[in-house]
Write a protein that holds these residues in place. Structure first.
Motif, short mmCIF file in Angstrom:
data_model
loop_
_atom_site.label_atom_id
_atom_site.label_comp_id
_atom_site.label_asym_id
_atom_site.label_seq_id
_atom_site.Cartn_x
_atom_site.Cartn_y
_atom_site.Cartn_z
N GLY A 113 0.96 -1.11 0.06
CA GLY A 113 0.00 0.18 -0.32
C GLY A 113 0.84 0.98 -0.03
O GLY A 113 0.63 2.48 -0.77
N GLU A 122 -3.12 2.03 -1.55
CA GLU A 122 -4.68 1.68 -0.48
C GLU A 122 -5.69 1.39 -1.49
O GLU A 122 -6.85 1.56 -0.98
CB GLU A 122 -4.76 1.91 1.12
CG GLU A 122 -3.35 1.97 1.97
CD GLU A 122 -2.99 0.42 2.15
OE1 GLU A 122 -3.78 0.11 2.65
OE2 GLU A 122 -1.65 -0.14 2.16
N GLY A 141 -3.32 -2.38 0.83
CA GLY A 141 -4.43 -2.61 0.00
C GLY A 141 -4.52 -2.39 -1.47
O GLY A 141 -3.67 -2.77 -2.19
#
Length: 344
Positions: free
Chosen positions: A196, A231, A258
């Protein structure tokens, strides 16, 4: 048969008669651990005053406001953590706990620091998952100086002022992801990792473990450049589509941060030979990753044991409020679970 007496209860609990008297009558303070010992002994020997001891313990429990600062509210994984942490707070046996959950939709370090300061005005102790950055660490240092402990969950911080860390051994987790990918690809090929942000220590350590495994134990594989998704599923989607088009030898992807829903969307839309053979390892068992496992888009999910992590975090936060605790970092390294399409 005669009822057990106070002297017999004191003997069973290995405390003095005067301590038992204080527990029963509430005339003077008694340490909660001592009162719990007396209660356990009373239950064991069938002492008639068990209910009185239980009422005393319930009345004497402190009220603790547990603050939790999580990342984006729109992501299901953090909605899940909100629910699990609230349940663990409500069930915490040693205090009347109140969960205060806040989310950070803007993940920039200055906004994270602001969110930490804001939550400190509501909570007695704070549990956070955020990036490691000087502004964030400065905020944690400031709260520690004010007597408001901060405990990190899932991803640690580099400041010595945080009171505890609760999460996985992230290097071991990354090496496990690599072990799955290497073991399920007989002929080698190219592998990649999505994080992320490089500012999350957990993800940096995941990547380190992932790369070290291939260097040491799987020389037939070539590591591609790490991609930061911020993310965001859309960034992960575009990155996955690009690799599917440009890397015909791509065989393994580790989604350490993410964006996994974006990866799933790209694989679902593509459906070509690279997408079909790609071994994907992701983090955290949610409704999204369960669907990915069921569809065959994700091969393995490495997941924190959610209930255990929440219970451990809440206890670590309560212990951090103990003025008599040692001024050293408390580390709580938890095992991680793994899931495939066969055991969800």
């Amino acid at each position: 048969m005669s009822r057990p007496t106070i002297p017999e209860l004191a003997k069973a609990a290995q405390v003095s008669i005067s301590t038992v008297d204080r527990v029963l009558n509430g005339r003077d303070p008694v340490r909660s651990q001592t009162a719990e010992k007396v209660l356990a002994a009373a239950r064991q020997i069938g002492f008639h005053g068990v209910r009185a001891i239980e009422r005393r313990l319930e009345r004497d429990k402190p009220v603790i406001k547990f603050g939790f600062l999580l990342k984006q509210s729109h992501r299901r994984v953090y909605q899940m953590w909100s629910e699990v942490l609230t349940e663990a707070t409500d069930a915490f046996p040693d205090a009347h706990g109140r969960a205060i959950v806040r989310f950070m939709d803007d993940l920039s370090p200055d906004k994270a620091a602001e969110a930490i300061y804001s939550l400190s005005r509501e909570a007695d102790v704070i549990g956070i998952i955020t990036s490691d950055h000087p502004q964030v660490n400065h905020a944690v240092d400031g709260l520690a100086a004010e007597g408001i402990p901060v405990v990190t969950m899932i991803s640690d911080l580099s400041t010595a002022s945080r009171a505890a860390y609760v999460g996985n051994d992230c290097v071991k987790k990354g090496r496990t992801a690599a072990w799955f990918i290497a073991g399920l690809n007989a002929n080698g090929g190219k592998v990649s990792v999505f994080v992320g942000s490089h500012r999350y220590l957990a993800q940096e350590l995941n990547e380190m473990g992932f790369r070290s495994y291939f260097r040491e134990s799987a020389a037939d594989f070539q590591m591609l450049e790490t991609i930061a998704t911020l993310e965001e599923p859309e960034i992960a989607y575009e990155a996955t589509r690009r690799l599917l088009r440009t890397e015909p030898d791509w065989v393994g992807l580790y989604v350490a941060g993410g964006g996994v829903t974006g990866v799933m969307r790209a694989l679902r839309e593509d459906g070509g030979p690279v997408a079909k053979r790609l071994i994907v390892v992701a983090h955290e068992l949610t409704n999204d990753t369960k669907a990915g496992l069921a569809e065959g888009l994700i091969t393995v999910v490495l997941s924190h044991p959610a209930k255990l992590l929440a219970e451990t975090l809440v206890r670590a936060m309560a212990e951090a409020l103990d003025a008599g605790r040692a001024a050293t970092l408390s580390q709580h390294i938890l095992p991680f679970d793994f899931y495939t399409a066969t055991n969800i």
